[in-house]
Design a protein around this motif. Sequence first.
Motif, PDB file in Angstrom:
ATOM      1  N   ALA A 199       0.844  -1.207   0.000  1.00 19.50           N
ATOM      2  CA  ALA A 199       0.000   0.000   0.000  1.00 19.50           C
ATOM      3  C   ALA A 199       0.879   1.257   0.000  1.00 19.50           C
ATOM      4  CB  ALA A 199      -0.911  -0.002   1.215  1.00 19.50           C
ATOM      5  N   ILE A 200       1.956   1.243   0.786  1.00 24.79           N
ATOM      6  CA  ILE A 200       2.844   2.420   0.841  1.00 24.79           C
ATOM      7  C   ILE A 200       3.516   2.636  -0.518  1.00 24.79           C
ATOM      8  CG2 ILE A 200       4.925   3.407   1.870  1.00 24.79           C
ATOM      9  CD1 ILE A 200       4.257   1.873   4.464  1.00 24.79           C
ATOM     10  N   VAL A 201       4.065   1.562  -1.074  1.00 24.98           N
ATOM     11  CA  VAL A 201       4.795   1.702  -2.338  1.00 24.98           C
ATOM     12  C   VAL A 201       3.838   2.136  -3.460  1.00 24.98           C
ATOM     13  CG1 VAL A 201       6.133   0.448  -4.079  1.00 24.98           C
ATOM     14  CG2 VAL A 201       6.669   0.163  -1.665  1.00 24.98           C
ATOM     15  N   ASP A 202       2.617   1.573  -3.473  1.00 25.03           N
ATOM     16  CA  ASP A 202       1.639   1.973  -4.499  1.00 25.03           C
ATOM     17  C   ASP A 202       1.275   3.452  -4.356  1.00 25.03           C
ATOM     18  OD1 ASP A 202       1.672  -0.558  -5.474  1.00 25.03           O
ATOM     19  OD2 ASP A 202      -0.285  -1.179  -4.661  1.00 25.03           O
ATOM     20  N   ALA A 203       1.045   3.887  -3.113  1.00 21.97           N
ATOM     21  CA  ALA A 203       0.669   5.293  -2.884  1.00 21.97           C
ATOM     22  C   ALA A 203       1.823   6.215  -3.294  1.00 21.97           C
ATOM     23  CB  ALA A 203       0.320   5.515  -1.416  1.00 21.97           C
ATOM     24  N   TYR A 204       3.044   5.766  -2.997  1.00 18.76           N
ATOM     25  CA  TYR A 204       4.237   6.555  -3.349  1.00 18.76           C
ATOM     26  C   TYR A 204       4.372   6.660  -4.871  1.00 18.76           C
ATOM     27  CZ  TYR A 204       9.276   7.153  -4.263  1.00 18.76           C
ATOM     28  OH  TYR A 204      10.498   7.552  -4.755  1.00 18.76           O
ATOM     29  N   LYS A 205       4.211   5.523  -5.553  1.00 18.43           N
ATOM     30  CA  LYS A 205       4.388   5.539  -7.017  1.00 18.43           C
ATOM     31  C   LYS A 205       3.320   6.394  -7.684  1.00 18.43           C
ATOM     32  CE  LYS A 205       7.589   1.928  -7.674  1.00 18.43           C
ATOM     33  NZ  LYS A 205       7.861   0.506  -7.696  1.00 18.43           N
ATOM     34  N   ALA A 206       2.133   6.443  -7.064  1.00 19.73           N
ATOM     35  CA  ALA A 206       1.047   7.265  -7.625  1.00 19.73           C
ATOM     36  C   ALA A 206       1.363   8.763  -7.515  1.00 19.73           C
ATOM     37  CB  ALA A 206      -0.265   6.964  -6.892  1.00 19.73           C
ATOM     38  N   MET A 207       2.285   9.133  -6.616  1.00 21.97           N
ATOM     39  CA  MET A 207       2.662  10.560  -6.444  1.00 21.97           C
ATOM     40  C   MET A 207       3.770  10.966  -7.412  1.00 21.97           C
ATOM     41  SD  MET A 207       3.037  11.066  -2.367  1.00 21.97           S
ATOM     42  CE  MET A 207       2.086  10.025  -1.292  1.00 21.97           C
ATOM     43  N   LYS A 208       4.422   9.992  -8.019  1.00 24.28           N
ATOM     44  CA  LYS A 208       5.600  10.299  -8.846  1.00 24.28           C
ATOM     45  C   LYS A 208       5.195  10.807 -10.234  1.00 24.28           C
ATOM     46  CE  LYS A 208       9.320   7.936  -8.291  1.00 24.28           C
ATOM     47  NZ  LYS A 208      10.705   8.418  -8.164  1.00 24.28           N
TER      48      LYS A 208
END
Length: 331
Positions: free
Chosen positions: A322-331
Amino acid sequence: MKTTFLTKTTKTFAIAAGVLTMAAGAAQAEKWDMPMAYSASNFHSAVGAEFAKCVTTGTGGDIEVVTHPSGALFKGGDIKRAVQTGQAPIGERLISGHQNENPVFGVDSVPFLATSFEDATKLWKAAKPVMTRILSEQNLHLLYSAPWPPQGLYFKKEVNSVADMKGLKFRSYNNTTSRLAELTGMLPGTIETAEISQAFATGVAESMVSSGSTGYDRKVWESLTHFYEVDAWLPRNYVMVNKDVWGKTSKANKQVINGCASLAEYAAYYRSVEYTQFTLNGLKAGGMKVGPAGDKLKAELKAIGESMAADWLKKAGADGKAIVDAYKAMK
Ligand code: PCA
């Protein structure tokens, strides 16, 4: 007597003032000892000292925060437990130092996931709600967090490939750094920052992954010769409060503490940014060779990093994903 607006208002103020006096009388001044792991001169500790003053002044002395840097009150590795159990009401520690409790704590140290200050900020934004929940389940209230400068490799010889690292005694500070050492054929041993100068001087350790900042703070040029900028990750420190202590804190004092924490987070972030080049220059001035890792070494580390990232994702489960997905969505 006819009650006028004025007398009513005066009465209300008189009552309010009375209540306030009672509240002030009831409030007992508390001392919050704040163990911190890193040297007093380090920017995390300097900001922590300012945070302490801000809280002491802002609460009108209701809560006096007193910092204890350099692991003087509790050693780095013991600070979280001390705050959890209420031996210390507040403290600061490296988040990724707790990976053995929960792999999610190591998200900021996944190799090459977030390698700049901007990306580290995004990753923290993605991770903060999950971290807050996990820490809360451990009787801790998360107050603020700030990154260390990017991590590079220190040696006492020129290193151009992973093969050159084989057999070196390596100082680690969390699971990721130990694992990296194993995968590059080095021999890891955990050593607190406060003890690294001595470890390098006596040959107990001959290499490490860390920031220019820690090398500078600990004057490692006295024993080491090379710093390779790898920008592998930017690990974070965080400040936590014992949840029972936080629960008993008045609403007004919580507001003050939150305000001081936001200020500290902001100040520590920019000091970290500024400290990056300053400390690399300091290493050079101390006589070290400082520069980017060569292409071969970089490529080999990237490959190792990818396999470590895949392993971490497997271990960190739904929270990690969930953290990595949320992070990648911000990039
Ligand atoms: N310094 C700390 C953690 C990361 C860093 O840059 C250390 O070396 O322990």
